[in-house]
Design a protein around this motif. Structure first.
Motif, PDB file in Angstrom:
ATOM      1  N   ASP A  91       0.849  -1.198   0.000  1.00  0.00           N
ATOM      2  CA  ASP A  91       0.000   0.000   0.000  1.00  0.00           C
ATOM      3  C   ASP A  91       0.879   1.241   0.000  1.00  0.00           C
ATOM      4  OD1 ASP A  91       0.796   0.458   2.637  1.00  0.00           O
ATOM      5  OD2 ASP A  91      -1.150   0.021   3.499  1.00  0.00           O
ATOM      6  N   TYR A  92       0.292   2.407   0.242  1.00  0.00           N
ATOM      7  CA  TYR A  92       1.023   3.662   0.110  1.00  0.00           C
ATOM      8  C   TYR A  92       2.068   3.892   1.188  1.00  0.00           C
ATOM      9  CZ  TYR A  92      -2.196   5.432   3.631  1.00  0.00           C
ATOM     10  OH  TYR A  92      -2.919   5.602   4.782  1.00  0.00           O
ATOM     11  N   VAL A  93       2.033   3.145   2.305  1.00  0.00           N
ATOM     12  CA  VAL A  93       3.043   3.331   3.347  1.00  0.00           C
ATOM     13  C   VAL A  93       3.962   2.140   3.530  1.00  0.00           C
ATOM     14  CG1 VAL A  93       1.753   5.027   4.687  1.00  0.00           C
ATOM     15  CG2 VAL A  93       1.501   2.596   5.208  1.00  0.00           C
ATOM     16  N   GLY A  94       3.666   1.009   2.906  1.00  0.00           N
ATOM     17  CA  GLY A  94       4.545  -0.128   3.139  1.00  0.00           C
ATOM     18  C   GLY A  94       4.112  -1.382   2.433  1.00  0.00           C
ATOM     19  N   PHE A  95       4.654  -2.494   2.913  1.00  0.00           N
ATOM     20  CA  PHE A  95       4.270  -3.789   2.366  1.00  0.00           C
ATOM     21  C   PHE A  95       4.295  -4.818   3.483  1.00  0.00           C
ATOM     22  CE2 PHE A  95       8.902  -3.916   1.877  1.00  0.00           C
ATOM     23  CZ  PHE A  95       9.209  -5.180   2.365  1.00  0.00           C
ATOM     24  N   ALA A  96       3.565  -5.905   3.262  1.00  0.00           N
ATOM     25  CA  ALA A  96       3.571  -7.046   4.179  1.00  0.00           C
ATOM     26  C   ALA A  96       3.588  -8.315   3.354  1.00  0.00           C
ATOM     27  CB  ALA A  96       2.348  -7.022   5.082  1.00  0.00           C
ATOM     28  N   LYS A  97       4.332  -9.295   3.849  1.00  0.00           N
ATOM     29  CA  LYS A  97       4.363 -10.605   3.198  1.00  0.00           C
ATOM     30  C   LYS A  97       4.080 -11.647   4.266  1.00  0.00           C
ATOM     31  CE  LYS A  97       7.080 -13.831   0.510  1.00  0.00           C
ATOM     32  NZ  LYS A  97       8.372 -14.132  -0.093  1.00  0.00           N
ATOM     33  N   LEU A  98       3.042 -12.449   4.032  1.00  0.00           N
ATOM     34  CA  LEU A  98       2.658 -13.518   4.945  1.00  0.00           C
ATOM     35  C   LEU A  98       2.983 -14.857   4.300  1.00  0.00           C
ATOM     36  CD1 LEU A  98       0.975 -14.757   7.376  1.00  0.00           C
ATOM     37  CD2 LEU A  98      -0.944 -14.720   5.801  1.00  0.00           C
ATOM     38  N   ASN A  99       3.810 -15.661   4.961  1.00  0.00           N
ATOM     39  CA  ASN A  99       4.074 -17.026   4.515  1.00  0.00           C
ATOM     40  C   ASN A  99       2.972 -17.896   5.111  1.00  0.00           C
ATOM     41  OD1 ASN A  99       5.020 -19.810   4.566  1.00  0.00           O
ATOM     42  ND2 ASN A  99       6.994 -18.993   3.907  1.00  0.00           N
ATOM     43  N   LYS A 100       2.112 -18.455   4.275  1.00  0.00           N
ATOM     44  CA  LYS A 100       0.956 -19.222   4.742  1.00  0.00           C
ATOM     45  C   LYS A 100       1.369 -20.489   5.481  1.00  0.00           C
ATOM     46  CE  LYS A 100      -1.845 -17.775   0.790  1.00  0.00           C
ATOM     47  NZ  LYS A 100      -2.541 -18.247  -0.407  1.00  0.00           N
ATOM     48  N   ASP A 101       2.508 -21.081   5.125  1.00  0.00           N
ATOM     49  CA  ASP A 101       2.942 -22.328   5.749  1.00  0.00           C
ATOM     50  C   ASP A 101       3.584 -22.107   7.116  1.00  0.00           C
ATOM     51  OD1 ASP A 101       2.063 -23.787   3.535  1.00  0.00           O
ATOM     52  OD2 ASP A 101       4.005 -23.602   2.524  1.00  0.00           O
ATOM     53  N   THR A 102       4.455 -21.116   7.221  1.00  0.00           N
ATOM     54  CA  THR A 102       5.207 -20.913   8.468  1.00  0.00           C
ATOM     55  C   THR A 102       4.565 -19.893   9.403  1.00  0.00           C
ATOM     56  OG1 THR A 102       6.570 -19.142   7.551  1.00  0.00           O
ATOM     57  CG2 THR A 102       7.368 -21.411   7.271  1.00  0.00           C
ATOM     58  N   GLY A 103       3.685 -19.021   8.878  1.00  0.00           N
ATOM     59  CA  GLY A 103       3.089 -17.974   9.694  1.00  0.00           C
ATOM     60  C   GLY A 103       3.982 -16.777   9.891  1.00  0.00           C
TER      61      GLY A 103
END
Length: 134
Positions: A91-103
């Motif tokens: 988004d306009y302020v950042g990013f997030a990445k979620l690994n579905k397997d490890t959490g």
């Protein structure tokens, strides 16, 4: 640094009144494993809860401990990648990445004053198919 901390909780209040029936809505139970640069409000080992919300073509968000990365744009090629093992949101302020397997959730927030990186280890709850909680 405090400006971002004050802005993000205000954005969360908008989600509280959201009545969308999400395709995926899972509770996240997270522990902060690393933060850079250090902040007085957060420390390694802090336990926070959050949400992963997905509505195809309309809404995605990852929210943990008052920090939110979200998009209301259905343009997946620029803002969201929902892959087999991970969800990446920008988004306009950042990013997030979620690994579905490890959490593992990696979050990065950028402002003119700072660049903040969080790494959370999360237990991902079951999908709330009835969308009872926000």
């Amino acid at each position: 640094m405090k400006k971002l901390l004050l802005l993000v909780p205000l954005a969360i209040n908008a989600y509280a009144s959201d009545t969308v029936n999400y395709d995926i809505k899972k509770r996240l139970f997270c522990e902060l494993t690393s933060i850079s640069p250090k902040m007085s409000d957060f420390g390694r080992g802090d336990i926070r809860d959050g949400w992963l919300r997905v509505k195809e073509g309309f809404f995605y968000s990852i929210e943990i401990g008052g920090w939110v990365v979200s998009t209301y744009d259905g343009n997946h090629s620029t803002n969201v990648q929902d892959l087999k093992q991970s969800i990446f949101i920008k988004d306009y302020v950042g990013f997030a990445k979620l690994n579905k397997d490890t959490g593992v959730v990696k979050m990065n927030f950028s402002t003119p004053e700072m660049n903040q990186n969080f790494k959370w280890a999360c237990v991902i709850g079951p999908n709330d198919t009835h969308n009872r909680e926000m």
